[in-house]
Write an enzyme that holds these catalytic residues in place. Structure first.
Site, PDB file in Angstrom:
ATOM      1  N   HIS A   1       5.691  99.558  44.614  1.00  0.00           N
ATOM      2  CA  HIS A   1       6.381  98.874  45.267  1.00  0.00           C
ATOM      3  C   HIS A   1       6.142  97.562  45.350  1.00  0.00           C
ATOM      4  CE1 HIS A   1       8.437  97.721  49.448  1.00  0.00           C
ATOM      5  NE2 HIS A   1       9.256  97.706  48.487  1.00  0.00           N
TER       6      HIS A   1
ATOM      7  N   TYR B   1      22.313  96.562  51.522  1.00  0.00           N
ATOM      8  CA  TYR B   1      20.864  96.432  51.163  1.00  0.00           C
ATOM      9  C   TYR B   1      20.814  95.670  49.605  1.00  0.00           C
ATOM     10  CZ  TYR B   1      16.715  97.041  48.904  1.00  0.00           C
ATOM     11  OH  TYR B   1      15.430  96.621  48.040  1.00  0.00           O
TER      12      TYR B   1
ATOM     13  N   ASN C   1       6.020  94.969  57.148  1.00  0.00           N
ATOM     14  CA  ASN C   1       7.021  94.327  57.481  1.00  0.00           C
ATOM     15  C   ASN C   1       7.760  94.565  58.898  1.00  0.00           C
ATOM     16  OD1 ASN C   1       8.957  92.586  57.008  1.00  0.00           O
ATOM     17  ND2 ASN C   1      10.078  93.307  55.352  1.00  0.00           N
TER      18      ASN C   1
ATOM     19  N   ASP D   1       7.509  91.355  50.597  1.00  0.00           N
ATOM     20  CA  ASP D   1       6.676  91.341  52.055  1.00  0.00           C
ATOM     21  C   ASP D   1       5.538  92.109  51.885  1.00  0.00           C
ATOM     22  OD1 ASP D   1       9.446  93.315  52.192  1.00  0.00           O
ATOM     23  OD2 ASP D   1       7.699  94.531  52.444  1.00  0.00           O
TER      24      ASP D   1
ATOM     25  N   ARG E   1      16.812  95.391  37.941  1.00  0.00           N
ATOM     26  CA  ARG E   1      17.136  96.315  38.779  1.00  0.00           C
ATOM     27  C   ARG E   1      18.558  95.850  39.544  1.00  0.00           C
ATOM     28  NH1 ARG E   1      15.262  97.020  45.163  1.00  0.00           N
ATOM     29  NH2 ARG E   1      16.530  95.154  45.514  1.00  0.00           N
TER      30      ARG E   1
ATOM     31  N   ASP F   1      18.309 100.856  43.474  1.00  0.00           N
ATOM     32  CA  ASP F   1      17.779 101.236  44.683  1.00  0.00           C
ATOM     33  C   ASP F   1      18.984 101.641  45.817  1.00  0.00           C
ATOM     34  OD1 ASP F   1      16.178 101.764  46.984  1.00  0.00           O
ATOM     35  OD2 ASP F   1      15.253  99.814  46.693  1.00  0.00           O
TER      36      ASP F   1
ATOM     37  N   GLU G   1      16.386 104.899  42.549  1.00  0.00           N
ATOM     38  CA  GLU G   1      15.202 104.776  43.450  1.00  0.00           C
ATOM     39  C   GLU G   1      15.597 104.927  44.886  1.00  0.00           C
ATOM     40  OE1 GLU G   1      13.395 100.983  43.423  1.00  0.00           O
ATOM     41  OE2 GLU G   1      12.884 101.040  45.496  1.00  0.00           O
TER      42      GLU G   1
ATOM     43  N   GLU H   1       7.655  96.613  40.002  1.00  0.00           N
ATOM     44  CA  GLU H   1       8.916  95.797  40.817  1.00  0.00           C
ATOM     45  C   GLU H   1       8.061  94.574  40.773  1.00  0.00           C
ATOM     46  OE1 GLU H   1       9.647  97.033  44.659  1.00  0.00           O
ATOM     47  OE2 GLU H   1      11.805  96.302  44.355  1.00  0.00           O
TER      48      GLU H   1
ATOM     49  N   TRP I   1      18.745 102.215  56.897  1.00  0.00           N
ATOM     50  CA  TRP I   1      19.022 100.907  56.366  1.00  0.00           C
ATOM     51  C   TRP I   1      18.612 100.890  54.823  1.00  0.00           C
ATOM     52  CZ3 TRP I   1      15.309  97.144  54.617  1.00  0.00           C
ATOM     53  CH2 TRP I   1      15.917  95.924  54.142  1.00  0.00           C
TER      54      TRP I   1
ATOM     55  N   ARG J   1       6.191 105.231  44.076  1.00  0.00           N
ATOM     56  CA  ARG J   1       6.340 104.048  44.428  1.00  0.00           C
ATOM     57  C   ARG J   1       5.515 103.283  45.418  1.00  0.00           C
ATOM     58  NH1 ARG J   1       9.387 100.521  43.034  1.00  0.00           N
ATOM     59  NH2 ARG J   1       9.920  99.986  45.114  1.00  0.00           N
TER      60      ARG J   1
ATOM     61  N   HIS K   1      18.210 102.993  48.417  1.00  0.00           N
ATOM     62  CA  HIS K   1      17.684 102.602  49.758  1.00  0.00           C
ATOM     63  C   HIS K   1      17.774 103.804  50.813  1.00  0.00           C
ATOM     64  CE1 HIS K   1      15.777  99.692  52.213  1.00  0.00           C
ATOM     65  NE2 HIS K   1      15.204  99.310  51.120  1.00  0.00           N
TER      66      HIS K   1
ATOM     67  N   GLU L   1       7.890 104.365  48.514  1.00  0.00           N
ATOM     68  CA  GLU L   1       7.484 103.060  49.232  1.00  0.00           C
ATOM     69  C   GLU L   1       7.061 103.073  50.499  1.00  0.00           C
ATOM     70  OE1 GLU L   1      11.210 100.658  47.856  1.00  0.00           O
ATOM     71  OE2 GLU L   1      11.680 100.118  50.113  1.00  0.00           O
TER      72      GLU L   1
ATOM     73  N   HIS M   1      14.927  91.723  39.933  1.00  0.00           N
ATOM     74  CA  HIS M   1      16.025  91.895  40.945  1.00  0.00           C
ATOM     75  C   HIS M   1      17.170  91.043  40.373  1.00  0.00           C
ATOM     76  CE1 HIS M   1      13.713  93.640  44.260  1.00  0.00           C
ATOM     77  NE2 HIS M   1      13.161  94.353  43.396  1.00  0.00           N
TER      78      HIS M   1
HETATM   79  O1  EZ4 Z   1      13.449  97.290  51.781  1.00  0.00           O
HETATM   80  O2  EZ4 Z   1      10.344  95.684  50.957  1.00  0.00           O
HETATM   81  O3  EZ4 Z   1      12.368  98.347  46.442  1.00  0.00           O
HETATM   82  N1  EZ4 Z   1      12.298  97.603  47.363  1.00  0.00           N
HETATM   83  C1  EZ4 Z   1      12.735  97.674  48.709  1.00  0.00           C
HETATM   84  C2  EZ4 Z   1      12.283  96.673  49.654  1.00  0.00           C
HETATM   85  C3  EZ4 Z   1      12.285  97.067  51.062  1.00  0.00           C
HETATM   86  C4  EZ4 Z   1      11.627  96.139  52.010  1.00  0.00           C
HETATM   87  C5  EZ4 Z   1      11.114  96.523  53.236  1.00  0.00           C
HETATM   88  O4  EZ4 Z   1      10.185  96.059  53.943  1.00  0.00           O
HETATM   89  O5  EZ4 Z   1      13.173  98.767  48.898  1.00  0.00           O
HETATM   90  O6  EZ4 Z   1      13.288  95.731  49.617  1.00  0.00           O
HETATM   91 CO    CO Z   2      13.151 100.162  47.319  1.00  0.00          CO
END
Ligand code: EZ4
Ligand code: CO
Length: 405
Positions: A314, A159, A37, A318, A147, A212, A238, A341, A405, A285, A214, A264, A122
C-alpha cells in the site's frame, strides 16, 4: 548497546502522522511510522503506556526477540493498533541496525534484486474525460502503470474522488464527524467498464492499468465486474470484496481470470493465509506500518512467493515517508516484487518535517544509498504542526444503509 529513550511524536504536516524515535546510549537513533489513519491517538497510547516501558535498557540489536516479545508476549495478538505500534518499533530497530552496520536496510535483507521499483500513479477524475486526460499526463511522465478512479455519474462523491479537495484530511475540514458519501453498486457496475474500454481505445495496451473497488462489492458482484473488465487486460483489480471471510475469494476466482490484489488493511499473515494457499490472489498489498514491521513482512513475502503471490505494498499518503522508505528497501530486495503504489513525494510542508532518500525517474522509484532507512525527522518543525482529529469518510447506500467505504 542499550535503548535509553523513546519518543512518540505526533505532527500534522498536512495530515496526522505518528512517528517513533528510538534513541540509544551510543547516540544512534532509529525512526518508525505508527500512523493508522483516523485512529492515530490509539496507537500513541498503546506505545506510550504499554510498549515503551518494555524497551528501555534493552539491546536494540535483538530485533527478532523484541518482535516476538511484543507480539506473542502481549497475549493480545494481532489487530491494527497493536501491529502498527510493533511495526514502528521494528522499523526503528532496522534503521538502527543499518546505521550501526553502515549499510542501507536493503543490504541487510539480502541485497538488491532489481535496479528500480516500478510504481503506479493515481489518475482520478470527476468525469471520464478528465480521468483519461490525467492518464495521458501520467504516461507522458514515464509511468508504466496507472490506477484509474472516476466519479460515478449520478452519485455525489465516491472513493478516489474528492469533490475538488486535495485529500481526505481537507475533505474533513471543520466537520465534527466523518464525511458521508453515497454508494450504488448498479450505477458503478454500469459505468466502470466504459472507463477502461475508452482508456484502451485512447492509449492502447502498453500502459498497465489498475482499479481499486475499495471492498464495495460482494464476491459474486466482483466476479461479474472481473468478467466485464477482462477484455481491458488490467494488471489487477484491488480490494474487489472484503476478505474478512477469506473463502469468499474462491467465488471470485472460479469465475474470472482478472488478477486480484488485496491486503492494505491486513495486519498479519493470518489475514491472508487462506487467500494465499488457495491461490485466490495475485498481489498482497500489506504495508510495513500496518503489517507489524519489516520482520514479519519478510516472512509473509517468502510464504506468498511459494504460491506465486507478488508483493505490492500500500502506498497511500497516510503512510509517512518513513514507511515509504521502508517499502523502497523491502521492494529492492523482495524476490516476488509486483509493483509499488505511489502518490508523489509530498508537499513542501511534509518535506519540512521528513527528509527522505526517494526520487522518481521514468516510472521507477529510486533510493539513494544511506545507512539504515535514510529518513530524517525535523522535531522542531514537527512540533509547530499540531494534531487535529480527522476521520476517513463513511459510505451509505442511497436508502441510507451503511456500506463499506
Ligand atoms: O483508502 O489509505 O489504495 N489505496 C487506498 C487508500 C486508503 C487509505 C485509507 O487510509 O485504498 O486510499
Ligand atoms: Co486501496
Amino acid at each position: 548497546m542499550k535503548i535509553t529513550e523513546i519518543k512518540v511524536l505526533v505532527s500534522c504536516p498536512g495530515r496526522n502522522f505518528v512517528t517513533l524515535k528510538i534513541i540509544t546510549d551510543e547516540g544512534v537513533y532509529g525512526l518508525g511510522d505508527a500512523t493508522v489513519n483516523g485512529r492515530e491517538m490509539a496507537v500513541v497510547a498503546y506505545l506510550e503506556e504499554h510498549l515503551v516501558p518494555c524497551l528501555i535498557n534493552r539491546d536494540p540489536q535483538q530485533i527478532e526477540d523484541i518482535w516476538q516479545y511484543l507480539y506473542k508476549g502481549a497475549y493480545w495478538r494481532r489487530g491494527p493498533i497493536t501491529m502498527a505500534a510493533i511495526a514502528a518499533i521494528d522499523m526503528a530497530l532496522w534503521d538502527i541496525k543499518g546505521k550501526v552496520a553502515g549499510l542501507p536496510v536493503y543490504q541487510l535483507l539480502g541485497g538488491k534484486s532489481r535496479n528500480g521499483i516500478m510504481a503506479y500513479g493515481h489518475a482520478n477524475g470527476e468525469t471520464l474525460e478528465e480521468t483519461l486526460h490525467n492518464l495521458g499526463k501520467f504516461i507522458e511522465q514515464g509511468y508504466k502503470a496507472v490506477r484509474l478512479q472516476c466519479a460515478i455519474p449520478g452519485l455525489a462523491g465516491t472513493y478516489g474522488t474528492l469533490e475538488g479537495k486535495k485529500d481526505y484530511f481537507e475533505l474533513q475540514g471543520n466537520r465534527p464527524l466523518p464525511p458521508e458519501q453515497p454508494w450504488s453498486t448498479s450505477k458503478y457496475m454500469n459505468f466502470i467498464p466504459e472507463l477502461f474500454k475508452q482508456a484502451r481505445e485512447q492509449y492502447g495496451y502498453d500502459i498497465q492499468l489498475v482499479h481499486d473497488v475499495h471492498s464495495r462489492l460482494t464476491p459474486i458482484e466482483s466476479a461479474q465486474l472481473g468478467k466485464l473488465l477482462e477484455p481491458y487486460n488490467l494488471m489487477f483489480l484491488e480490494d474487489a470484496s472484503p476478505a474478512d471471510n477469506q473463502e469468499g475469494y474462491k467465488v471470485i476466482r472460479s469465475h474470472t481470470t482478472i488478477p486480484l490484489a488485496i491486503g492494505e488493511i491486513f495486519n498479519t499473515v493470518w489475514d491472508a493465509k487462506d487467500l494465499i494457499v488457495n491461490q485466490s490472489i495475485d498481489y498482497l498489498r500489506t504495508a510495513i506500518t500496518h503489517g507489524g514491521g519489516i520482520t514479519p513482512m519478510v516472512k509473509m513475502a517468502n510464504f506468498a512467493d511459494m504460491y506465486h503471490v507478488r508483493m505490492a505494498p500500500h502506498g497511500a499518503p497516510d503512510l509517512s515517508p518513513i514507511c515509504h522508505a521502508a517499502h523502497a528497501h523491502f521492494n529492492l530486495w523482495v524476490p516476488n516484487f509486483g509493483v509499488q503504489e505511489f502518490i508523489g513525494f509530498g508537499t513542501e510542508k511534509l518535506n519540512s518535517v521528513f527528509s527522505h532518500p526517494l526520487s522518481f525517474d521514468n516510472g521507477y522509484i529510486r533510493l539513494e544509498d544511506k545507512p539504515g532507512l535514510g529518513v530524517e525527522y525535523n522535531e522542531e518543525e514537527a512540533a509547530k504542526l499540531t494534531y487535529k482529529r480527522s476521520y476517513l469518510p463513511v459510505s451509505r447506500l442511497e436508502d441510507g444503509t451503511l456500506w463499506y467505504w
